[in-house]
Write a protein that holds these residues in place. Structure first.
Motif, mmCIF file in Angstrom:
data_model
loop_
_atom_site.group_PDB
_atom_site.id
_atom_site.type_symbol
_atom_site.label_atom_id
_atom_site.label_comp_id
_atom_site.label_asym_id
_atom_site.label_seq_id
_atom_site.Cartn_x
_atom_site.Cartn_y
_atom_site.Cartn_z
ATOM 1 N N GLN A 138 72.534 92.831 -10.730
ATOM 2 C CA GLN A 138 72.045 91.714 -9.915
ATOM 3 C C GLN A 138 70.539 91.750 -9.676
ATOM 4 O O GLN A 138 69.935 90.705 -9.470
ATOM 5 N N GLY A 139 69.947 92.930 -9.677
ATOM 6 C CA GLY A 139 68.501 92.973 -9.498
ATOM 7 C C GLY A 139 68.057 94.101 -8.593
ATOM 8 O O GLY A 139 68.858 94.886 -8.085
ATOM 9 N N THR A 140 66.752 94.179 -8.379
ATOM 10 C CA THR A 140 66.129 95.255 -7.611
ATOM 11 C C THR A 140 65.114 94.661 -6.646
ATOM 12 O O THR A 140 64.451 93.664 -6.951
ATOM 13 N N LYS A 141 65.000 95.313 -5.482
ATOM 14 C CA LYS A 141 64.029 94.893 -4.478
ATOM 15 C C LYS A 141 63.242 96.121 -4.031
ATOM 16 O O LYS A 141 63.803 97.105 -3.567
ATOM 17 N N VAL A 142 61.923 96.051 -4.191
ATOM 18 C CA VAL A 142 61.028 97.121 -3.764
ATOM 19 C C VAL A 142 60.224 96.600 -2.573
ATOM 20 O O VAL A 142 59.625 95.524 -2.648
ATOM 21 N N THR A 143 60.222 97.364 -1.473
ATOM 22 C CA THR A 143 59.543 96.931 -0.246
ATOM 23 C C THR A 143 58.457 97.933 0.121
ATOM 24 O O THR A 143 58.715 99.136 0.219
ATOM 25 N N LEU A 144 57.255 97.432 0.291
ATOM 26 C CA LEU A 144 56.135 98.238 0.782
ATOM 27 C C LEU A 144 55.889 97.876 2.241
ATOM 28 O O LEU A 144 55.711 96.706 2.570
#
Length: 661
Positions: A506-512
């Motif tokens: 489904q996908g990837t989420k990277v949070t800074l």
């Protein structure tokens, strides 16, 4: 700002024009037939060429002339726009940037090859290129006659402006008859050889609109006397009607003159509304404000010990003014993150072309403001993550169709405020992270134990280990495991954190998570033993008391029940090896990082403190519990606690206790 180097002026303005040109070309790639964008690209090229020649950048002017010629043919309908022309123009833009910034680094052979590609695309005898979108051929413009009266400022030539080059630029627009006025020229004995005393009257017959004539004077019109009006004031047909509808009557000569004067007034007003300031001056101003904050803290300490009410009143007033000055200065340093996001359109465009993937980049929260220092240092980490997302995350068009997804991949780059932090996220709808492959590679490298129980968030953190990669093959873009460890070091150097969430397929989420500023923060000053420390106030949730009895009961457990929620806590006395006996009533500062909380046991909460952050020396760079230091009002040094590291330490301690129990 006063800049004596005229070439620096040109470089600054050319940087803005190149940025505008890049955005316009990328937009044209999706709508090649948009006439307004074609005009914008042509005007940017025309201005760079003319101003480059004026300021002595002959190589830039000569190269840009050929690119401008190609877009002039498109603008006039001689040739149709297509993506091949746009791709060559983007490469030509990169070459122009090198010619402007560092001509010694320019590859002139590559420049000639680019011009060869342009000639091939624009060659009259070649088959016409197929346009992606039909562009209506404009009717030939009717030549109009204009009177251009110009008088440069007295110091124009000393600052690098050559009036002869301006006159030559006007001649390229059509037929020009130039008359020079010398009535202000002083006697030879009184003449300054670097001063400009003359004025000029130019009768110009051209098919170009008024806006193109004005562009010749873009870099100097705010300092000079310039009047542009139709040549024959009695003939209404001589006035152009570029701003009117096709069936509307042309404005009169008086109206055209008024329009020109109004534009000149608006240009001067816009110039007065903004001031271009070198970044070094902002940094220096922030340093001075930081020193002022430290001095004000010292004054407040003196006022507290003083019995003089007037001293206390003055100290309170100065504290108020310093706070306002601090906020104003920090506001000057804040920039919209859209200035950074805009750079990645080109990155996505080039990568999707090189990898044969179709990617739509969506940007959200571009108006979110962040400290300029943070924005400057975020460029490389975001480029690394965008490259990884497109190369590893997004599937090929055929693979996406087979998985029931749209053929075009979607990447969302967003920013939003969360308290006094800014969250920057990169989300894609690709294949997601393969948990089993990551774990297998991590176990092979000895990064985790085979029987270790890890959450997805903890497992994904191994991606930031130096040299870690799950790529099956090394390519020119990725596979060597270089980059993600640099990303983490950079983000942590900004006092931020980075989290990864992913669902396979489904996908990837990277949070800074990043602080708003790196210069001055509000902190909570605490005491542990004889040492004083600062806890960033943005991370503080609450303060509770830890009595001697509760401290004895929690020995070995280190958990505190706060309204039914078990919160692990760390005894800073033990971490800092304090030998003094503990206070009878200790305090727990509950801090948070992300969704996790931890308590920090201190001897005393002294109070709030404006904290001017000073970087740790290289000798102390390996001390992970502290993110910096500050100077207190009495001249003593207080260390600033690294809350994310302490929270991570507390989280690992909690997991070990759970595993043992």
């Amino acid at each position: 700002m006063s800049i004596t180097d005229p070439k620096a002026i040109f470089r600054q303005e050319a940087h803005d024009l190149l940025a505008l040109l890049e955005v316009t070309l990328l937009d044209l790639d999706h709508a090649p037939g948009d006439g307004e964008m074609i005009d914008t690209a042509f005007r940017a090229l025309h201005t760079i060429k003319g101003s480059g020649a004026m300021f002595g950048f002959e190589a830039v002017a000569a190269f840009t002339h050929h690119v401008e010629t190609a877009f002039d043919k498109v603008r006039q309908g001689v040739m149709a726009p297509n993506r091949e022309l746009i791709a060559v123009a983007l490469r030509a833009l990169d070459h122009m940037r090198i010619l402007i910034e560092d001509i010694e680094a320019a590859d002139f052979a590559a420049g000639e090859a680019l011009l060869g590609d342009l000639r091939r695309i624009c060659e009259p005898g070649a088959a016409p290129a197929k346009a992606d979108t039909a562009l209506p051929v404009p009717a030939a413009a009717t030549p109009a006659s204009w009177r251009v009266r110009m008088k440069l400022p007295r110091d124009a030539m000393a600052n690098g402006t050559n009036p002869l080059l301006i006159l030559d630029e006007l001649r390229t627009l059509g037929t020009a008859r130039v008359t020079a006025f010398t009535h202000d020229v002083p006697p030879l004995a009184e003449m300054d050889p670097t001063a400009c005393y003359m004025a000029w009257d130019v009768e110009l017959e051209t098919s170009e609109p008024l806006s193109v004539i004005e562009d010749v004077f873009m870099f100097i019109r705010d300092e000079m006397d310039l009047h542009i009006s139709p040549l024959d004031a009695g003939d209404e047909e001589a006035a152009p009607c570029e701003d009117a509808a096709d069936d509307a009557p042309c404005p009169s000569a008086a109206q055209a003159t008024a329009l020109t004067e109004r534009r000149e007034g608006q240009s001067r007003a816009n110039a007065a509304a903004t001031v271009r300031v070198p970044a070094e001056r902002l940094d220096e101003l922030m340093e001075r404000v930081g020193e002022l904050v430290i001095t004000q803290s010292r004054l407040r300490q003196i006022a507290v010990l003083s019995a003089d009410t007037q001293v206390k009143a003055v100290a309170e007033e100065i504290e108020r003014l310093v706070l306002e000055l601090r906020d104003t200065t920090m506001g000057i340093r804040m920039l919209p993150i859209g200035s950074l996001f805009g750079r990645f359109r080109r990155v996505v465009h080039d990568l999707s072309r090189d990898l044969g993937k179709q990617v739509d980049l969506v940007m959200e929260g571009e108006e979110t403001e962040l400290d300029k220092t943070v924005i400057e240092q975020l460029n490389d980490p975001l480029v690394h993550m965008i490259r990884n997302a497109i190369d590893h995350g997004l599937e090929d068009p055929q693979e996406r169709l087979a998985a029931g997804k749209p053929q075009r991949g979607r990447m969302v780059l967003s920013a939003q405020h969360a308290g006094t932090e800014v969250l920057v996220t990169i989300t894609d709808d690709g294949r997601g992270l393969n948990r089993e492959r990551i774990r297998t590679r991590a176990e092979q490298r000895g990064l985790i134990a085979p029987d270790a129980v890890l959450s997805d968030a903890d497992l994904f953190q191994v991606l930031f280990q130096p040299g870690f990669s799950t790529a099956a093959a090394v390519t020119s873009l990725s596979g060597r495991g270089v980059g993600m460890d640099v990303v983490k070091r950079t983000v942590e150097g900004l006092r931020g954190t980075i989290d990864i969430a992913s669902t396979e397929g489904q996908g990837t989420k990277v949070t800074l998570r990043l602080p708003l500023t790196l210069a001055i923060i509000d902190g909570l000053l605490v005491r542990v033993g004889q040492g004083r420390y600062v806890v960033p106030l943005t991370a503080v949730e609450e303060c509770v008391e830890l009595s001697t009895e509760e401290d004895a009961r929690s020995r070995g457990l280190s958990f505190l029940n706060i309204r039914g929620d078990l919160v692990p806590f760390l005894r800073l006395r033990e971490l800092f090896s304090s030998r003094l006996p503990a206070e009878r009533y200790q305090k727990i500062i509950v801090v948070s990082s992300g969704d996790f909380k931890v308590g920090l046991v201190v001897d005393q909460v002294i109070g709030d403190h404006q904290t001017v952050i000073k970087s740790m020396s290289k000798l102390h760079s390996d001390i992970e519990m502290f993110s910096g230091a500050t100077i207190l009002g009495d001249g003593a040094v207080a260390l600033i606690l690294d809350v994310p590291h302490l929270v991570s330490f507390g989280q690992m301690k909690e997991e070990r206790l759970k595993a043992a129990g």
